[in-house]
Design a protein around this motif. Structure first.
Motif, PDB file in Angstrom:
ATOM      1  N   TYR A 223     -19.061 -12.348   4.575  1.00 12.79           N
ATOM      2  CA  TYR A 223     -17.680 -12.219   4.097  1.00 12.79           C
ATOM      3  C   TYR A 223     -17.668 -11.943   2.605  1.00 12.79           C
ATOM      4  CZ  TYR A 223     -12.695 -13.061   3.531  1.00 12.79           C
ATOM      5  OH  TYR A 223     -11.357 -12.909   3.252  1.00 12.79           O
ATOM      6  N   ASN A 224     -16.727 -11.045   2.205  1.00  9.77           N
ATOM      7  CA  ASN A 224     -16.501 -10.720   0.806  1.00  9.77           C
ATOM      8  C   ASN A 224     -14.993 -10.749   0.570  1.00  9.77           C
ATOM      9  OD1 ASN A 224     -15.731  -8.376  -1.225  1.00  9.77           O
ATOM     10  ND2 ASN A 224     -17.783  -9.050  -1.792  1.00  9.77           N
ATOM     11  N   ARG A 225     -14.587 -11.231  -0.612  1.00  6.52           N
ATOM     12  CA  ARG A 225     -13.157 -11.392  -0.882  1.00  6.52           C
ATOM     13  C   ARG A 225     -12.382 -10.074  -0.747  1.00  6.52           C
ATOM     14  NH1 ARG A 225     -11.402 -13.043  -6.842  1.00  6.52           N
ATOM     15  NH2 ARG A 225     -12.203 -10.915  -7.139  1.00  6.52           N
ATOM     16  N   ASP A 226     -12.979  -8.976  -1.224  1.00 12.86           N
ATOM     17  CA  ASP A 226     -12.287  -7.687  -1.173  1.00 12.86           C
ATOM     18  C   ASP A 226     -12.546  -6.945   0.136  1.00 12.86           C
ATOM     19  OD1 ASP A 226     -11.162  -7.950  -3.711  1.00 12.86           O
ATOM     20  OD2 ASP A 226     -12.975  -7.200  -4.686  1.00 12.86           O
ATOM     21  N   TYR A 227     -13.788  -6.975   0.602  1.00 18.93           N
ATOM     22  CA  TYR A 227     -14.166  -6.209   1.796  1.00 18.93           C
ATOM     23  C   TYR A 227     -13.932  -6.976   3.092  1.00 18.93           C
ATOM     24  CZ  TYR A 227     -16.521  -2.740  -1.149  1.00 18.93           C
ATOM     25  OH  TYR A 227     -16.804  -1.750  -2.056  1.00 18.93           O
ATOM     26  N   GLY A 228     -13.674  -8.275   2.993  1.00 25.02           N
ATOM     27  CA  GLY A 228     -13.546  -9.075   4.206  1.00 25.02           C
ATOM     28  C   GLY A 228     -14.893  -9.189   4.896  1.00 25.02           C
ATOM     29  N   TYR A 229     -14.891  -9.290   6.230  1.00 22.47           N
ATOM     30  CA  TYR A 229     -16.160  -9.307   6.958  1.00 22.47           C
ATOM     31  C   TYR A 229     -16.753  -7.892   6.914  1.00 22.47           C
ATOM     32  CZ  TYR A 229     -15.146 -13.961   8.715  1.00 22.47           C
ATOM     33  OH  TYR A 229     -14.894 -15.312   8.796  1.00 22.47           O
ATOM     34  N   ALA A 244     -16.444  -2.229   6.294  1.00 16.55           N
ATOM     35  CA  ALA A 244     -15.664  -3.354   5.787  1.00 16.55           C
ATOM     36  C   ALA A 244     -14.412  -3.638   6.620  1.00 16.55           C
ATOM     37  CB  ALA A 244     -15.276  -3.095   4.335  1.00 16.55           C
ATOM     38  N   HIS A 245     -13.827  -4.848   6.351  1.00 18.63           N
ATOM     39  CA  HIS A 245     -12.572  -5.344   6.940  1.00 18.63           C
ATOM     40  C   HIS A 245     -12.698  -5.664   8.432  1.00 18.63           C
ATOM     41  CE1 HIS A 245     -10.946  -4.233   3.121  1.00 18.63           C
ATOM     42  NE2 HIS A 245     -10.967  -2.920   3.357  1.00 18.63           N
ATOM     43  N   THR A 269      -9.494  -7.951   7.627  1.00 17.50           N
ATOM     44  CA  THR A 269      -9.875  -9.063   6.755  1.00 17.50           C
ATOM     45  C   THR A 269     -10.074  -8.559   5.336  1.00 17.50           C
ATOM     46  OG1 THR A 269     -12.200  -8.739   7.352  1.00 17.50           O
ATOM     47  CG2 THR A 269     -10.955 -10.328   8.645  1.00 17.50           C
ATOM     48  N   GLY A 270      -9.990  -9.480   4.381  1.00 14.86           N
ATOM     49  CA  GLY A 270     -10.172  -9.107   2.994  1.00 14.86           C
ATOM     50  C   GLY A 270      -8.933  -8.430   2.427  1.00 14.86           C
ATOM     51  N   ARG A 271      -9.126  -7.547   1.493  1.00 13.32           N
ATOM     52  CA  ARG A 271      -8.024  -6.840   0.827  1.00 13.32           C
ATOM     53  C   ARG A 271      -7.622  -5.646   1.681  1.00 13.32           C
ATOM     54  NH1 ARG A 271      -7.050  -3.212  -3.559  1.00 13.32           N
ATOM     55  NH2 ARG A 271      -5.460  -4.019  -5.011  1.00 13.32           N
TER      56      ARG A 271
END
Length: 300
Positions: A223-229, A244-245, A269-271
């Motif tokens: 998981y990444n805050r911007d990319y989501g899963y 991403a996402h 997910t994410g941004r």
């Protein structure tokens, strides 16, 4: 290349026919002070020649089968390269500058028809394969040795190219989905200000399979805050793809994946403003327009 296979095999088969005719006409060398004696199957030499003919026939059949297999592999490889294309590839061949040597390299392999490659001639082949009593068997055996070596080289090169193509991200990461947002500057969906978009967006329903665009090793899945899963796949030679996402990840860090293998499911997910796949291609740490790699797939 396919024409070369046909030519080589035709030559070998023709040589086999000539060999059979010459065997029928062959005679033993005339000993000093004695009359010549025709070579017959009752003699050990005659039986040995028949055994050699059977062995060569088997080799010819095997080579024909190998030629057909290699021809199919080369054909599939050619079709893939024509469909996938290569970023930056041009149809023109650069000409070397006058008075200067163009860069080149490769293993030192004697060309066909040179003195080095023909050092083993028919007479030399007789010593390597045994006396053929004028039937031409030694010469045919030499030619088959050369064909074997050529086929082995083609097989190795084809295998290497297949591996390279497996690691080339030319396959769509989602099936039958349009590109909604391209690579480059755009209005950010959150700030509504001009910002750089580092990949391609493929809108798709939540749960749509995300596929590996090429084979490689998963260097990150989490998981990444911007990319989501997200999943990152290292394809070697500084080439990485990012997905991403996702709503769910189907692979783990360190896992080897094959082209078109399911690696995640589309999510938001994410941004993200809604379910879609954000797909990136990174070359030596620099974001690259994925359309350069997916051009043929997107055109279909």
């Amino acid at each position: 290349m396919l024409f070369l296979f046909s030519l080589v095999l035709a030559s070998a088969i023709a040589a086999g026919g000539v060999m059979g005719y010459r065997m029928g006409q062959a005679e033993l060398p005339e000993p000093v002070g004695e009359t010549s004696v025709a070579l017959t199957l009752d003699q050990p030499e005659g039986r040995a020649l028949v055994d050699r003919v059977g062995e060569l026939t088997g080799r010819l059949i095997r080579l024909e089968s190998e030629a057909l297999t290699l021809a199919k592999r080369v054909g599939v490889l050619k079709d893939f390269e024509e469909q996938a294309g290569t970023p930056g590839k041009t149809s023109r061949t650069a000409k070397p500058r006058e008075g200067a040597s163009a860069p080149s390299g490769g293993p030192l392999v004697p060309a066909v028809g040179t003195a080095a490659s023909d050092a083993l001639n028919v007479s030399g082949a007789a010593s390597a394969h045994g006396d053929d009593f004028g039937t031409g068997l030694a010469g045919l055996e030499l030619q088959l040795d050369r064909i074997d070596a050529a086929f082995a080289l083609v097989d190795r090169v084809t295998t290497e190219r297949n591996l390279q193509n497996m690691a080339f991200p030319s396959r769509l990461p989602v099936v039958d989905r349009p590109v909604a947002s391209g690579f480059g500057n755009r209005l950010d969906p959150f700030t509504r200000r001009l910002a750089r978009h580092t990949g391609l967006d493929f809108p798709a329903p939540k749960g749509t399979p995300i596929l590996a665009s090429a084979g490689g090793r998963v260097q990150r899945a989490g998981y990444n805050r911007d990319y989501g899963y997200m999943v990152e796949i290292d394809h070697g030679n500084g080439l990485v793809t990012r997905y991403a996402h996702a709503s769910k990840l189907l692979v783990r860090t360190g896992e080897l994946v094959m082209p078109q293998q399911r690696i995640a499911l589309v999510g938001s997910t994410g941004r993200s403003t809604g379910p879609h796949l954000h797909f990136e291609v990174i070359r030596n740490g620099v974001y690259t327009d994925p359309k350069l790699y997916l051009a043929r797939s997107l055109a279909d």
